[in-house]
Enzyme design. Structure first.
Site, PDB file in Angstrom:
ATOM      1  N   CYS A   1      37.832  50.963  41.669  1.00 35.30           N
ATOM      2  CA  CYS A   1      37.043  50.085  40.798  1.00 35.30           C
ATOM      3  C   CYS A   1      35.883  50.882  40.223  1.00 35.30           C
ATOM      4  O   CYS A   1      35.247  51.649  40.956  1.00 35.30           O
ATOM      5  CB  CYS A   1      36.520  48.907  41.622  1.00 35.30           C
ATOM      6  SG  CYS A   1      35.466  47.783  40.687  1.00 35.30           S
ATOM      7  N   LEU A   2      35.608  50.693  38.931  1.00 32.58           N
ATOM      8  CA  LEU A   2      34.502  51.421  38.289  1.00 32.58           C
ATOM      9  C   LEU A   2      33.155  51.055  38.917  1.00 32.58           C
ATOM     10  O   LEU A   2      32.196  51.815  38.807  1.00 32.58           O
ATOM     11  CB  LEU A   2      34.473  51.137  36.780  1.00 32.58           C
ATOM     12  CG  LEU A   2      35.690  51.646  35.989  1.00 32.58           C
ATOM     13  CD1 LEU A   2      35.615  51.188  34.543  1.00 32.58           C
ATOM     14  CD2 LEU A   2      35.792  53.168  36.063  1.00 32.58           C
TER      15      LEU A   2
ATOM     16  N   HIS B   1      36.977  39.846  39.856  1.00 30.92           N
ATOM     17  CA  HIS B   1      35.599  40.112  39.422  1.00 30.92           C
ATOM     18  C   HIS B   1      34.923  38.845  38.910  1.00 30.92           C
ATOM     19  O   HIS B   1      33.732  38.633  39.128  1.00 30.92           O
ATOM     20  CB  HIS B   1      35.581  41.157  38.296  1.00 30.92           C
ATOM     21  CG  HIS B   1      35.551  42.576  38.784  1.00 30.92           C
ATOM     22  ND1 HIS B   1      34.553  43.062  39.602  1.00 30.92           N
ATOM     23  CD2 HIS B   1      36.373  43.633  38.532  1.00 30.92           C
ATOM     24  CE1 HIS B   1      34.781  44.359  39.840  1.00 30.92           C
ATOM     25  NE2 HIS B   1      35.878  44.716  39.215  1.00 30.92           N
TER      26      HIS B   1
ATOM     27  N   GLN C   1      30.692  43.447  35.421  1.00 31.19           N
ATOM     28  CA  GLN C   1      30.497  44.876  35.679  1.00 31.19           C
ATOM     29  C   GLN C   1      29.493  45.523  34.721  1.00 31.19           C
ATOM     30  O   GLN C   1      28.998  46.612  34.991  1.00 31.19           O
ATOM     31  CB  GLN C   1      31.831  45.629  35.595  1.00 31.19           C
ATOM     32  CG  GLN C   1      32.787  45.254  36.713  1.00 31.19           C
ATOM     33  CD  GLN C   1      34.056  46.071  36.636  1.00 31.19           C
ATOM     34  OE1 GLN C   1      34.982  45.719  35.916  1.00 31.19           O
ATOM     35  NE2 GLN C   1      34.093  47.182  37.346  1.00 31.19           N
TER      36      GLN C   1
ATOM     37  N   GLY D   1      40.551  48.706  33.112  1.00 28.84           N
ATOM     38  CA  GLY D   1      40.103  47.323  33.051  1.00 28.84           C
ATOM     39  C   GLY D   1      38.609  47.235  33.294  1.00 28.84           C
ATOM     40  O   GLY D   1      38.025  48.113  33.955  1.00 28.84           O
TER      41      GLY D   1
ATOM     42  N   HIS E   1      42.877  42.093  39.764  1.00 29.01           N
ATOM     43  CA  HIS E   1      41.620  42.788  40.055  1.00 29.01           C
ATOM     44  C   HIS E   1      40.493  42.243  39.164  1.00 29.01           C
ATOM     45  O   HIS E   1      39.386  41.961  39.650  1.00 29.01           O
ATOM     46  CB  HIS E   1      41.823  44.294  39.814  1.00 29.01           C
ATOM     47  CG  HIS E   1      40.612  45.141  40.076  1.00 29.01           C
ATOM     48  ND1 HIS E   1      40.523  46.014  41.141  1.00 29.01           N
ATOM     49  CD2 HIS E   1      39.443  45.255  39.404  1.00 29.01           C
ATOM     50  CE1 HIS E   1      39.334  46.617  41.102  1.00 29.01           C
ATOM     51  NE2 HIS E   1      38.661  46.181  40.058  1.00 29.01           N
ATOM     52  N   GLU E   2      40.773  42.094  37.869  1.00 38.14           N
ATOM     53  CA  GLU E   2      39.731  41.619  36.948  1.00 38.14           C
ATOM     54  C   GLU E   2      39.422  40.139  37.174  1.00 38.14           C
ATOM     55  O   GLU E   2      38.266  39.725  37.090  1.00 38.14           O
ATOM     56  CB  GLU E   2      40.135  41.873  35.491  1.00 38.14           C
ATOM     57  CG  GLU E   2      40.419  43.331  35.136  1.00 38.14           C
ATOM     58  CD  GLU E   2      39.340  44.302  35.587  1.00 38.14           C
ATOM     59  OE1 GLU E   2      38.153  43.916  35.630  1.00 38.14           O
ATOM     60  OE2 GLU E   2      39.690  45.452  35.923  1.00 38.14           O
TER      61      GLU E   2
HETATM   62 ZN   LIG Z   1      36.763  46.541  39.383  1.00 40.72          ZN
END
Ligand SMILES: [Zn+2]
Length: 169
Positions: free
Chosen positions: A92-93, A138, A50, A45, A134-135
């Site tokens: 998380c990236l 963000h 991000q 995701g 999660h997204e």
């Molecule tokens: Zn994330």
């Protein structure tokens, strides 16, 4: 085109993102770049903040590109339903190298626009519900670290600050 993924501490990750008003060719390019960047990472995701863009868009693909039907693009998503609770490890990236157990709903229903501007409603349970939540977080400027409490959170933040001081973040 791959876009750099910004990390914890970048202002754009810690503020609410704005609604998309019009789906323009530039916006579709952004979405294509987000998908490419997510697959390259690789991740399941990615939200627009991000890649440094404060707009309410996310992409999710639990198959990481292996199954074309797995790709979900959501513009201006909102929760329609949320229920239950699951506890699983999550990363998380934008917080590379760290993970933690985070409480998430077991099932969610999200409604938003697809890339053609058509309304779509998607249900997710288990991992997909976790990815949606999660997204969505963000888009509101919340990272999984912000949902932790106590020692675990302090430990991660201390390590990030140390890496940042060393120029390694
Ligand atoms: Zn994330």
């Amino acid at each position: 085109m791959l876009r750099p993924i910004v990390r914890y501490g970048a202002q754009v990750l810690h503020q609410p993102a704005a609604l998309v008003e019009t789906i323009t060719p530039d916006l579709l390019s952004l979405i294509d770049d987000m998908i490419e960047t997510m697959y390259a990472a690789p991740g399941v995701g990615l939200a627009a903040p991000q890649v440094g863009v404060a707009l309410r868009i996310f992409v999710v693909d639990l198959s990481v590109g292996r199954d074309a039907s797995g790709l979900i693009t959501m513009i201006n998503p909102v929760f329609v339903e949320r229920e239950g609770m699951q506890l699983e490890e999550e990363g998380c990236l934008s917080v590379p190298g760290f993970n933690a157990t985070v409480a998430r709903p077991q099932r969610v229903v999200v409604r938003g626009l697809n890339r053609d501007g058509q309304e779509q409603t998607r249900e997710g349970t288990g991992l997909l519900a976790r990815a949606f939540q999660h997204e969505m977080d963000h888009l509101d400027g919340t990272l999984f670290v912000d949902r932790l409490r106590g020692i675990k959170r302090d430990l991660i933040l201390r390590k990030i600050r140390k890496l940042a001081r060393a120029g390694e973040w």
